[in-house]
Design a protein around this motif. Structure first.
Motif, PDB file in Angstrom:
ATOM      1  N   PRO A 140       0.828  -1.207   0.000  1.00 14.05           N
ATOM      2  CA  PRO A 140       0.000   0.000   0.000  1.00 14.05           C
ATOM      3  C   PRO A 140       0.865   1.261   0.000  1.00 14.05           C
ATOM      4  O   PRO A 140       1.883   1.323   0.691  1.00 14.05           O
ATOM      5  CB  PRO A 140      -0.809  -0.115   1.293  1.00 14.05           C
ATOM      6  CG  PRO A 140      -0.772  -1.568   1.647  1.00 14.05           C
ATOM      7  CD  PRO A 140       0.557  -2.072   1.163  1.00 14.05           C
ATOM      8  N   ALA A 141       0.442   2.262  -0.776  1.00 15.54           N
ATOM      9  CA  ALA A 141       1.262   3.479  -0.885  1.00 15.54           C
ATOM     10  C   ALA A 141       0.394   4.713  -1.116  1.00 15.54           C
ATOM     11  O   ALA A 141       0.769   5.619  -1.868  1.00 15.54           O
ATOM     12  CB  ALA A 141       2.269   3.316  -2.022  1.00 15.54           C
ATOM     13  N   ASN A 142      -0.751   4.766  -0.457  1.00 19.70           N
ATOM     14  CA  ASN A 142      -1.675   5.884  -0.691  1.00 19.70           C
ATOM     15  C   ASN A 142      -1.095   7.239  -0.290  1.00 19.70           C
ATOM     16  O   ASN A 142      -1.536   8.276  -0.789  1.00 19.70           O
ATOM     17  CB  ASN A 142      -2.990   5.638   0.060  1.00 19.70           C
ATOM     18  CG  ASN A 142      -3.872   4.615  -0.640  1.00 19.70           C
ATOM     19  OD1 ASN A 142      -3.902   4.547  -1.862  1.00 19.70           O
ATOM     20  ND2 ASN A 142      -4.582   3.797   0.133  1.00 19.70           N
ATOM     21  N   LYS A 143      -0.089   7.228   0.599  1.00 17.68           N
ATOM     22  CA  LYS A 143       0.466   8.501   1.079  1.00 17.68           C
ATOM     23  C   LYS A 143       1.669   8.970   0.261  1.00 17.68           C
ATOM     24  O   LYS A 143       2.268  10.003   0.572  1.00 17.68           O
ATOM     25  CB  LYS A 143       0.855   8.374   2.550  1.00 17.68           C
ATOM     26  CG  LYS A 143      -0.349   8.170   3.468  1.00 17.68           C
ATOM     27  CD  LYS A 143       0.046   8.146   4.941  1.00 17.68           C
ATOM     28  CE  LYS A 143      -1.167   7.965   5.827  1.00 17.68           C
ATOM     29  NZ  LYS A 143      -0.800   7.944   7.273  1.00 17.68           N
ATOM     30  N   LEU A 144       2.026   8.223  -0.781  1.00 22.72           N
ATOM     31  CA  LEU A 144       3.149   8.618  -1.633  1.00 22.72           C
ATOM     32  C   LEU A 144       2.647   9.148  -2.964  1.00 22.72           C
ATOM     33  O   LEU A 144       1.552   8.813  -3.420  1.00 22.72           O
ATOM     34  CB  LEU A 144       4.077   7.423  -1.897  1.00 22.72           C
ATOM     35  CG  LEU A 144       4.792   6.785  -0.709  1.00 22.72           C
ATOM     36  CD1 LEU A 144       5.737   5.699  -1.212  1.00 22.72           C
ATOM     37  CD2 LEU A 144       5.553   7.806   0.119  1.00 22.72           C
ATOM     38  N   PHE A 202      14.598  12.248   0.977  1.00 18.70           N
ATOM     39  CA  PHE A 202      15.276  11.911  -0.273  1.00 18.70           C
ATOM     40  C   PHE A 202      14.867  12.916  -1.348  1.00 18.70           C
ATOM     41  O   PHE A 202      13.683  13.251  -1.470  1.00 18.70           O
ATOM     42  CB  PHE A 202      14.927  10.493  -0.724  1.00 18.70           C
ATOM     43  CG  PHE A 202      15.776  10.017  -1.864  1.00 18.70           C
ATOM     44  CD1 PHE A 202      17.036   9.487  -1.626  1.00 18.70           C
ATOM     45  CD2 PHE A 202      15.358  10.139  -3.180  1.00 18.70           C
ATOM     46  CE1 PHE A 202      17.848   9.075  -2.676  1.00 18.70           C
ATOM     47  CE2 PHE A 202      16.155   9.731  -4.230  1.00 18.70           C
ATOM     48  CZ  PHE A 202      17.408   9.197  -3.980  1.00 18.70           C
ATOM     49  N   PRO A 203      15.833  13.422  -2.154  1.00 17.95           N
ATOM     50  CA  PRO A 203      15.549  14.480  -3.145  1.00 17.95           C
ATOM     51  C   PRO A 203      14.899  13.929  -4.415  1.00 17.95           C
ATOM     52  O   PRO A 203      15.522  13.832  -5.482  1.00 17.95           O
ATOM     53  CB  PRO A 203      16.936  15.058  -3.420  1.00 17.95           C
ATOM     54  CG  PRO A 203      17.867  13.905  -3.239  1.00 17.95           C
ATOM     55  CD  PRO A 203      17.279  13.102  -2.102  1.00 17.95           C
ATOM     56  N   ILE A 243      11.226   6.636   4.747  1.00 13.65           N
ATOM     57  CA  ILE A 243      12.168   7.713   4.417  1.00 13.65           C
ATOM     58  C   ILE A 243      11.522   8.706   3.459  1.00 13.65           C
ATOM     59  O   ILE A 243      11.654   9.934   3.612  1.00 13.65           O
ATOM     60  CB  ILE A 243      13.462   7.132   3.812  1.00 13.65           C
ATOM     61  CG1 ILE A 243      14.224   6.299   4.846  1.00 13.65           C
ATOM     62  CG2 ILE A 243      14.355   8.241   3.253  1.00 13.65           C
ATOM     63  CD1 ILE A 243      14.702   7.060   6.052  1.00 13.65           C
ATOM     64  N   LEU A 244      10.819   8.199   2.449  1.00 13.16           N
ATOM     65  CA  LEU A 244      10.162   9.074   1.477  1.00 13.16           C
ATOM     66  C   LEU A 244       9.054   9.894   2.135  1.00 13.16           C
ATOM     67  O   LEU A 244       8.889  11.086   1.846  1.00 13.16           O
ATOM     68  CB  LEU A 244       9.601   8.243   0.329  1.00 13.16           C
ATOM     69  CG  LEU A 244      10.639   7.614  -0.612  1.00 13.16           C
ATOM     70  CD1 LEU A 244       9.977   6.618  -1.551  1.00 13.16           C
ATOM     71  CD2 LEU A 244      11.377   8.687  -1.400  1.00 13.16           C
TER      72      LEU A 244
END
Length: 337
Positions: free
Chosen positions: A130-134, A301-302, A295-296
């Protein structure tokens, strides 16, 4: 639906086929963004190990769920997901020991089986994270960063130790950033001055060294004669791999992250005298993906500078050759759907 297939080295074709049908235990995903990695570039050039043609490339995937059955993670249609592209058997000695990244029957999407360079794909539900916040950009770079995170975890980096990272491509840059987070003093090495400048300006590494005859002397000076206690190769280049031990301290670790297609050779007296620990770091595990996602989320991270090139799916074939040219300054290229 549209898909792009690498029919043989140096040739892509845009084709059409039917959309995938729902299969029990699998989810149908709409691909939103794909990262282009070294594996894709090497496959296109005919230099990738464990590779056969024709193949649909693409394993750095940001996707949205179109159809899915009830599942333990409570992922639903419409959710954003990262695909962990390593299909493991779950039964071999590696899997039973938690090392699914080096399963004896491992199949990687886009390498051993067709990947995500298509509008929709069906994948096992247990590969979804799951990655709804990215953002889609963050999702598309999670997999290569997870490879770097796995290498750092393998090496058990300590605060204030000197490390050398050979290769300032996407994997090398991830290794540098995560080593920094662990408190290491990072020495970046590359043949490309532009990539060294990126590592210095955007990753804020401590030292940069141009690969060449003077490299050993420069690292000797930086480390006050002790050399680096951990050296990472993120190139997969035979010459670079064989030189990496020259930068390593006695009692140090040499971590091979880049994959070479052929044989590499070390002088046994050299590795014996240093009591060298030589280890390989392959792919990543769920733990590494989850670490990178954290981390993201924290903005450490840039992402914006890391993605240097971005094109639409329909334009990808026309741009791919240019991404092979170092003069074009590619760090990470991505493709939007």
């Amino acid at each position: 639906m549209k898909y792009i297939v690498c029919e043989k080295p140096g040739r892509f074709k845009l084709r059409e086929k039917s959309k995938p049908q729902k299969v029990e235990g699998q989810a149908i995903l709409g691909i939103k963004k794909i990262g282009i990695c070294g594996t894709d570039l090497h496959a296109y050039k005919g230099k990738q190990a464990f590779f056969t043609y024709p193949r649909v490339l693409g394993h750095e995937l940001a996707a949205e769920v179109i159809e899915i059955e009830e599942n333990e993670q409570n992922i639903k249609a419409g959710d954003k997901v990262i695909v962990m592209p390593y299909i493991s058997c779950g039964q071999c000695i590696a899997c039973k020991n938690g090392k699914t990244n080096c399963c004896t029957e491992l199949k990687v999407l886009g390498v051993h089986t067709d990947g995500g360079m298509q509008e929709q794909i069906s994948v096992p539900i247990n590969l979804l994270i799951p990655a709804n916040k990215l953002t889609y950009a963050e999702m598309a770079i999670t997999e290569p960063l997870a490879i770097g995170a796995h290498a750092i975890r393998r090496a058990q980096i300590l605060p204030n130790e000197y490390i050398v990272v050979v290769g300032c491509g996407p994997i090398g840059i991830g290794i540098m950033k995560f080593a920094q987070i662990e408190g290491a003093k990072v020495i970046a090495m590359d043949v490309d001055c532009g990539r060294l400048k990126y590592a210095k300006d955007k990753i804020d590494i401590d030292y940069s060294v141009l690969a060449g005859d003077a490299a050993v002397d420069i690292i000797t000076e930086i480390t006050n004669g002790e050399m680096a206690t951990a050296v990472f190769d993120a190139t997969g280049n035979k010459e670079a791999l064989e030189k990496g031990l020259n930068y390593m301290a006695n009692g140090g670790r040499y971590i091979l992250v880049g994959l070479s297609k052929g044989k590499i050779e070390f002088e046994h007296p050299t590795i014996h005298a240093k009591e060298a620990t030589i280890m390989c770091s392959r792919n990543a595990t769920l733990e590494d993906f989850e670490y990178v996602i954290d981390i993201l989320k924290l903005g450490k991270f840039p992402v914006d500078s890391f993605i240097t090139h971005n094109v639409s799916f329909d334009e990808m074939i026309h741009h791919f050759d240019s991404w092979l040219e170092p003069t074009n300054g590619v760090i990470k290229a991505t493709v939007n759907f």
